[in-house]
Enzyme design. Structure first.
Site, PDB file in Angstrom:
ATOM      1  N   MET A 143      11.175  24.170   4.831  1.00  0.00           N
ATOM      2  CA  MET A 143      10.463  23.379   3.819  1.00  0.00           C
ATOM      3  C   MET A 143      11.438  22.682   2.862  1.00  0.00           C
ATOM      4  SD  MET A 143       7.639  24.548   0.991  1.00  0.00           S
ATOM      5  CE  MET A 143       6.521  25.266   2.172  1.00  0.00           C
ATOM      6  N   ARG A 151     -10.637  -1.303  14.677  1.00  0.00           N
ATOM      7  CA  ARG A 151     -10.321  -0.448  13.542  1.00  0.00           C
ATOM      8  C   ARG A 151     -11.096  -0.925  12.319  1.00  0.00           C
ATOM      9  NH1 ARG A 151      -4.238   0.190  11.091  1.00  0.00           N
ATOM     10  NH2 ARG A 151      -4.821  -1.819  10.205  1.00  0.00           N
ATOM     11  N   TYR A 189      14.767  29.557  11.142  1.00  0.00           N
ATOM     12  CA  TYR A 189      13.494  30.146  11.599  1.00  0.00           C
ATOM     13  C   TYR A 189      13.366  30.034  13.116  1.00  0.00           C
ATOM     14  CZ  TYR A 189      11.531  30.293   6.849  1.00  0.00           C
ATOM     15  OH  TYR A 189      11.277  30.563   5.540  1.00  0.00           O
ATOM     16  N   LYS A 192       0.845  -1.205   0.000  1.00  0.00           N
ATOM     17  CA  LYS A 192       0.000   0.000   0.000  1.00  0.00           C
ATOM     18  C   LYS A 192       0.880   1.254   0.000  1.00  0.00           C
ATOM     19  CE  LYS A 192      -0.310  -0.620   5.023  1.00  0.00           C
ATOM     20  NZ  LYS A 192      -1.119  -1.203   6.117  1.00  0.00           N
TER      21      LYS A 192
HETATM   22  C1  LIG Z   1      -0.358  -2.169   6.775  1.00  0.00           C
HETATM   23  C2  LIG Z   1      -0.941  -3.501   7.099  1.00  0.00           C
HETATM   24  C3  LIG Z   1      -0.141  -4.643   7.078  1.00  0.00           C
HETATM   25  C4  LIG Z   1       1.364  -4.583   6.953  1.00  0.00           C
HETATM   26  O1  LIG Z   1       1.852  -4.131   8.189  1.00  0.00           O
HETATM   27  P1  LIG Z   1       3.421  -3.974   8.498  1.00  0.00           P
HETATM   28  O2  LIG Z   1       3.433  -3.610   9.932  1.00  0.00           O
HETATM   29  O3  LIG Z   1       3.907  -2.880   7.623  1.00  0.00           O
HETATM   30  O4  LIG Z   1       4.059  -5.261   8.211  1.00  0.00           O
HETATM   31  C5  LIG Z   1      -0.759  -5.876   7.227  1.00  0.00           C
HETATM   32  N1  LIG Z   1      -2.098  -5.974   7.438  1.00  0.00           N
HETATM   33  C6  LIG Z   1      -2.897  -4.882   7.503  1.00  0.00           C
HETATM   34  C7  LIG Z   1      -4.344  -5.065   7.752  1.00  0.00           C
HETATM   35  C8  LIG Z   1      -2.342  -3.614   7.347  1.00  0.00           C
HETATM   36  O5  LIG Z   1      -3.134  -2.545   7.437  1.00  0.00           O
END
Ligand SMILES: *Cc1c(COP(=O)(O)O)cnc(C)c1O
Length: 382
Positions: free
Chosen positions: A326, A156, A278, A53
């Site tokens: 930035m 979640r 800054y 992802k």
């Molecule tokens: C992001 C995610 C993973 C991978 O998690 P890592 O900690 O990066 O290995 C696996 N399962 C779900 C549901 C996730 O949201």
């Protein structure tokens, strides 16, 4: 009058070779493949899927996914449907399975079928929508398969406890759903002794025993290292593939995948009492030499690294002074007398990893990775 024409090719237009780039991000695809094989071997006889992802954790889902597929990965996950559609174009081989973690959005069923993807069904409404849609088809085959996720303690995504009870009491709700995986996700797996770990494992085990027998997967990167009990039929790592530390406070067995270098743009001599950046948050106590780099928070070099991050220049450790801007950051290079404009400072490498930098920012390695800027010149190796 002379007319200046611009080429359509951005590289040619700017004539900006690596020798001009303010920052160079090296992505070691060989290390990525090694990390996949390491986890797959560790997990055997379980299989290893891969989570790609957020554009392959920020590293470019194209090179990342083709590398992982070449290393033997057959099951991929993205967070969103759009990411999965893009991934299918990269991996057109339909024996490679692609799932969408974040659930079934109304009226997207046909897109899953068109691109040969499977949804992760996260509540009974999604189960019902998928079942109705699949039932209207004239066949129930690979194309209509779906994963079912239960929420075992993360609160979640996934069927909450009451919905799981309903499903167990009314198993016909799954009639016509071609279940591929039963899934859940761990909240505290990076802390091996956390009591929630055993609770989630027990709940997942009970759900698995009561539901139709399909392949089970629970472990992301951290849980994959907790031991064989957590691995079921598949593990589902993300961050560890990219070199991230799976367990807090333990040695990291993964190989680093990213290295980041940035060029010194200017060097200034600083007098005692002079302030830097800054807000004038840093004041020199003695004469110092300060180098300015063309990397800032817009490049994912987090503002919380102000007055705290370290880096390596000519083999010596240097430190950020003042606030990160930035597009710019300043380092005290007094201890490196031969420092020169044009030198490349190493911001991330095998000795100073994404997790080390994250610790200096009060962040996590995931944030450093997924925030790596689009302005770096990206170089893929291996
Ligand atoms: C992001 C995610 C993973 C991978 O998690 P890592 O900690 O990066 O290995 C696996 N399962 C779900 C549901 C996730 O949201």
């Amino acid at each position: 009058m002379e007319r200046i024409t611009m080429s359509a090719d951005p590289a040619a237009r700017w004539n900006c070779g690596p020798e001009h780039a303010p920052g160079v991000l090296e992505i070691d695809l060989g290390a990525l493949a090694w990390n996949y094989r390491y986890l797959a071997d560790l997990a055997a006889p379980a299989n290893a899927a891969a989570v790609v992802k957020a554009d392959g954790y920020g590293l470019g889902v194209g090179p990342v996914a083709t590398t992982l597929a070449a290393a033997g990965c057959q099951v991929f996950f993205t967070a969103h449907l759009d990411e999965a559609i893009a991934l299918r174009a990269i991996l057109p081989d339909q024996t490679i399975e692609i799932g969408v973690l974040n659930g079934l959005v109304p009226n997207t069923e046909a897109l899953y079928a068109a691109h040969c993807l499977f949804p992760v069904l996260n509540d009974l409404g999604q189960v019902e929508a998928w079942r109705r849609w699949a039932k209207d088809r004239d066949r129930v085959d690979l194309t209509w398969r779906a994963a079912l996720q239960i929420d075992s303690g993360m609160t979640r995504l996934g069927l909450p406890a009451d919905e799981l009870e309903t499903l167990l009491a009314e198993p016909e709700r799954l009639d016509g759903v071609n279940l591929r995986f039963l899934m859940s996700h761990m909240a505290c797996a990076d802390t091996p002794n956390h009591p929630l770990n055993a609770q989630q494992l027990a709940l997942f085990g009970r759900a698995r025993a009561a539901l139709p027998p399909v392949e089970a997967m629970l472990a992301a990167s951290s849980a994959a290292l907790l031991g064989p009990d957590w691995r079921f039929d598949y593990i589902r790592p993300g961050v560890a593939l990219f070199g991230g530390r799976p367990e807090k406070g333990r040695p990291n067995p993964m190989r680093p995948v990213v290295a980041l270098r940035a060029r010194i743009l200017q060097i200034q001599n600083v007098a005692p009492g002079q302030t830097i950046g800054y807000g004038a948050t840093y004041e020199a106590k003695s004469p110092a030499v300060v180098a300015t780099l063309g990397v800032g928070y817009a490049d994912g070099y987090l503002r919380s690294l102000s007055n705290s991050a370290t880096a390596i220049l000519r083999g010596r450790r240097i430190k950020v002074v003042g606030r990160i801007s930035m597009d710019l950051s300043s380092f005290d290079v007094s201890a490196v007398p031969d420092a020169q404009v044009g030198d490349m400072v190493s911001l991330l490498n095998a000795e100073h990893t994404i997790d080390d930098l994250a610790d200096q920012a009060g962040a996590i390695g995931y944030e450093i990775l997924t925030g790596l800027g689009r302005r770096y010149r990206r170089v893929y190796r291996g």
